[in-house]
Design an enzyme around this catalytic site. Structure first.
Site, mmCIF file in Angstrom:
data_model
loop_
_atom_site.group_PDB
_atom_site.id
_atom_site.type_symbol
_atom_site.label_atom_id
_atom_site.label_comp_id
_atom_site.label_asym_id
_atom_site.label_seq_id
_atom_site.Cartn_x
_atom_site.Cartn_y
_atom_site.Cartn_z
ATOM 1 N N ARG C 51 47.594 -101.456 -73.014
ATOM 2 C CA ARG C 51 47.007 -100.606 -74.059
ATOM 3 C C ARG C 51 46.399 -101.468 -75.168
ATOM 4 N NH1 ARG C 51 52.514 -97.173 -73.568
ATOM 5 N NH2 ARG C 51 53.216 -99.263 -74.128
ATOM 6 N N SER C 82 47.186 -94.109 -72.727
ATOM 7 C CA SER C 82 48.454 -93.874 -72.041
ATOM 8 C C SER C 82 48.525 -94.871 -70.893
ATOM 9 C CB SER C 82 48.514 -92.444 -71.498
ATOM 10 O OG SER C 82 49.543 -92.335 -70.526
ATOM 11 N N GLY C 83 49.588 -95.669 -70.854
ATOM 12 C CA GLY C 83 49.754 -96.645 -69.771
ATOM 13 C C GLY C 83 50.371 -95.994 -68.557
ATOM 14 N N LYS C 160 49.304 -89.536 -82.457
ATOM 15 C CA LYS C 160 49.943 -90.842 -82.280
ATOM 16 C C LYS C 160 50.735 -91.134 -83.540
ATOM 17 C CE LYS C 160 47.506 -94.498 -81.315
ATOM 18 N NZ LYS C 160 46.321 -95.391 -81.560
ATOM 19 N N SER C 230 52.482 -88.937 -78.878
ATOM 20 C CA SER C 230 53.015 -90.208 -78.385
ATOM 21 C C SER C 230 53.437 -91.048 -79.581
ATOM 22 C CB SER C 230 51.947 -90.947 -77.577
ATOM 23 O OG SER C 230 50.856 -91.293 -78.400
ATOM 24 N N GLY C 347 53.349 -89.021 -70.554
ATOM 25 C CA GLY C 347 54.720 -88.513 -70.427
ATOM 26 C C GLY C 347 55.391 -88.217 -71.756
#
Lengths: 366, 366, 366, 366
Positions: C51, C82-83, C160, C230, C347
């Protein structure tokens, strides 16, 4: 020449703050940096991008100090990264500086370092004698540059070279050329093997008469015990870093090496330290250890699947790659002797020592 | 009593052929087997089924020799498995036999082993003082059974106990009971911690006044340096295996222990061997090593994320669990001293030694 | 305003060539770029550096076009990565541009996007009502900026925010402040949950009277079905990207959303497309699919460990994190409906939809 | 004959309780069981021991009911396991029973199943025409046993065969025989490929004239679209399970198949269901889905590294094997159509469909 070695910890693949501090503190001149060899905390596989991230981060930092472009930094300085900090291995880089110096003639010599590159290796030459000979020639140029006349004074030769990629395979197909393999990952043993044999040929450790395309990555009784080679898709040519002790070098360091019989060979680690003129009984004391500037070693799973007669699961494990098991084990053994987990341990030993053996080199402060 | 120790290699989790050979060769009487402690080549996590596969395989083999059901073998013999053969660690089991013997009174005593179980621990008792006290009582029964009067003669206490499972959590809910946690994996530290404190209490290493539900898995200055505990969903009660040197024991073995300061503490490994009366300078010779019957150690990632001031990536790695990194490192360091990769290294050290330290025990042939 | 959406493939985390080509071809004005939302091919965990590598690479590219510093690009443009490209998921970025426009008043409105940041969130505020309220205020500013008066016209709010790090924990300790947890990874649910509740409060989906520090990451019946949040260690403040349909927006896109009942809910995927005014029978044709500009979804392992009454191994797998299993499954299901594996699936769904459900949004060309 | 199919969930690789309940409830006669095909929750790699654990556990259960030894159960019943429950895939087994029956002549026929084994395949024959011809002969015997005259009525042929192991390689060396490869894992494509070509030859899908040792695992335009093959080190001979619709079979099931164009081909899944005479518009309803007894499919990473023109990371990922990515994706797509995650999805498609395509079969209740 006078070689300096500075180990810097990295708090991430982009962690350049410790090098920044050293330079700002005037510890050394950034313009004197010629090479960086380090470990990054990726998985060490084909999808390990921590090496590229670290290179870009260091190039951006040094571009600021050297007032040039990051690309220019890339041309001036050799960056060698091994991904995979398994077990106790600690992300770090050892920064090598080189300054002209008329001093020298010190007993046993001092650490010398030369860096030479080959011409671009065409895909159809990768893993063939053409690559072996180009690397051998670069090794000879390194010998001349360091003023080392006896190959026995060479203790560590790090080579980075290209491997086959979907792009380079397509290029060869377009020109109707044949390749040693069409599998990019499968080309690694050939690429690492050919550059290692190039070191062996350049140092006179093997006879050219014994070499041919057919024996590369096949006849493993031919090897160099001081070669440490890697292959990466980002490279087109080969980059050779030769370390040895030279009468024409001054400075504070000496280098030595030994052969590791297996991944738990603590005696081999001690032998490398002693070969670099670090004397100690039993095991190094804290003071002895403080003189160790850098360790470079290769780790490999034993092809027999066993060590000292005991089976291990490195080769059958589908969750963790065997190179990761091997680096975790050897890295911890070395650190248990030196007391420092910031060491360079990488994988893949084709034609670097005999099968299941691996090279280890130590740079020690005089 | 007279304790025998027989290390058998395993070519798979179901690999019982070496034990089969030993028994058929009459090396020892299968009816004398009381315990097996070993490593299996799974991932060591919640979905590691190699432990259960190994237990079933050994129970089926021994049921044949003992002419009883596999379930009966399970009642007679304690099976302790740690999953995860990282690095050089080799899948194996150490089989312990016990025979009555009137001999004894040998200087320094000989290896003694007692096995006691607690009553079933209810889910609401897991990780609480109720579990601590049950384990402490079992430890005291073990002391009596071994004839050990001075707790200083105890060098290794392995405890297996239950952890919370979705099923046991549901059962507690049905009865309106509260639990230390509702997270099955999160219950491991409590379960391992409570049984370790049970050992400490049973051996008088901590004062009962200092203990309470509130300090379990919290106040880590309270611990036993000879406890090695694990928790599994398959258990309802706690199984205690106590090893020490007893004047009333005869046989060919003695046991000793030491504390590992970190995962690369080779001096700690050497200290454990010497504590078991294996004398050597520097490092053990091949002959010295041949006298080592078994090594039991715990590995843990340092809570600081660093060893000897160098950051490692054990705790931040999302691909490889930190326990696997730690076992790979410590296992290789121990094997580099003993020369044998078939050693027992498991993870999780709550209340077993001080934080970041870990216990190690050695069984040595006299 | 007029919003543009351009999906660019990435051949590596540093792969910016496709965006470079689009800009050089004059497809759009780089100065109009306000946000990038994409997937990188790391492991999605704490040690996923892809990222950061992608952000640095895009900032360097755009700095060249915008003739400013990479840091300035970072201030002007929101980068959300998003990784984790599990299964068929394809590394890519969707680049959003925004231009002023007097047009509008189109039936049903058009895609509008506003980006607002909160003040820095202190460590002791992370996962508390203080963070909830700051995010709620930023969401309200976004509503004003987009001219959206009915929260029902909001279909996707990406937030974020910071999580706790060893550094921020130390800072709070120095100032004697208490934290919701001292475990950096354990702070993720609190951080994601508090920002999601901030969205719910800002959109009037929950009553402030029902909220308190005690219910964050606890009372999961309180949630926003359009929040996607996230948490990252690199952030100090919260960045809110609000997407909806506005009468005051012009341009070629509309957005819709739906709720996924589980990781194999293809009907939920189809519902999101239809909610964005993409009509089709059964399943989208190739022509229908060509109108889909972007998909944003959250994937989560079911807390019950089962889907449609069948147990899965997401939560017990020690080799592959449950988020990776969930992304692999949902990503493939979405791609099987849309025909395009280059979709954004991330996720962690605390307070984003009801437990085991997950949000999905679709941006469709009119 | 009359074939029965019973799907049983497994709560662990050793989880046999659901089959035990069915038998004790008299649902079917355990003596009628001829085969079990299922998924276990291991990693699917060389060190996946969950398959062996499941086989042993089922053999012990059935030995009790059949009052014979577990070895005898192994001789009577074919156990086929695929390791790896990625994404939503659920551990389970489908138990097939077979009873003699004079009924038959039903329109379109009914599900028939025959099981035949080859003689032991010598190591030097593995991956060669010798193996192809032995499998082809076994397939022909299966056709005769099922009374299927038109190969078009065959929809699924599962073959388990040996791969090369260190032991079998050593045996061949002792006898001076040459092998297709000396790499155990590298022998899988040859072993799977030769058995798949054996199916193709047995069903007349390829001409023997086109076959030779040289084309095995090379000329992938030669294949069977109904073959599903696997290779395991535990086998010495090949076990063939042939499924088709036969006029001489009675019972409640029919089978159909289709070809999956890629890992997100939901249309291919629907085509397989319709081919088994399950009619539906758009997607199956809950009632339609209730008629689906079993799904068997193969998953494979596309050799191009891309699906529908979008790059994925299956082949470059060093953390998660490409087969795991592929199973996670395809398994979720199939479950999104059928509503049941308990499906059989395994990896490796050499000579099973054209490259990047994969076979899928469906067993449906009439």
């Amino acid at each position: 020449m006078e070689i300096g070695a500075h180990k810097v910890a990295m708090n991430a693949p982009s962690g350049v703050s410790e090098l920044e501090r050293l330079i700002e503190a005037g510890t050394f001149d950034p313009a004197a940096i010629v090479a960086s060899i380090g470990k990054t905390e990726g998985n060490g596989g084909a999808n390990d991008f921590t090496r590229g991230f670290a290179t870009l981060s260091y190039q951006l930092l040094l571009a600021r100090f050297l007032e040039c472009s990051p690309e220019e930094v890339g041309r001036r300085i050799a960056f060698v990264w091994s991904g995979g900090c398994e077990g106790v291995l600690s992300p770090h880089a050892t920064i090598f500086t080189r300054k002209p110096s008329s001093a020298g003639g010190l007993p046993g010599g001092r650490l010398a370092l030369a860096i030479e590159v080959t011409r671009d290796i065409r895909p159809e030459e990768a893993g063939t004698m053409a690559q072996v000979e180009e690397v051998a020639a670069a090794v000879k140029r390194c010998l001349a540059a360091t003023g080392i006349t006896d190959p026995a004074d060479v203790h560590y030769v790090q080579v980075k070279g290209p491997l086959l990629t979907p792009a380079s395979i397509a290029d060869a197909d377009k020109r109707g050329k044949t390749l040693v393999t069409r599998d990019p990952n499968g080309s690694k043993p050939y690429a690492r093997g050919a550059t290692a044999l190039g070191v062996a040929l350049g140092l006179g450790e093997v006879e050219v008469a014994d070499l041919s395309d057919a024996i590369i990555a096949k006849r493993f009784d031919l090897f160099s015990p001081v070669a440490s080679t890697s292959a990466g898709g980002e490279l087109k040519n080969c980059e050779v870093l030769l370390f040895g002790n030279s009468a024409s070098a001054s400075g504070a360091f000496r280098i030595g090496h030994a052969v590791l019989a297996d991944a738990i060979d603590a005696d081999g680690v001690r032998a490398a330290l002693r070969d670099a003129d670090l004397p100690f009984d039993c095991n190094p004391t804290r003071d002895d250890a403080d003189r160790i500037a850098a360790i470079f070693a290769k780790a490999e799973a034993s092809p027999t699947g066993a060590i000292r007669g005991r089976r291990n699961t490195m080769l059958s494990d589908a969750d963790i790659n065997y190179e990761r098991h091997a680096r975790a084990a050897l890295g911890a053994v070395i650190a248990s002797v030196t007391g420092d987990p910031a060491i360079f341990v990488s994988g893949g030993t084709e034609h670097q020592c005999a099968p299941s053996e691996a090279p280890i080199a130590a740079v020690v402060r005089v």
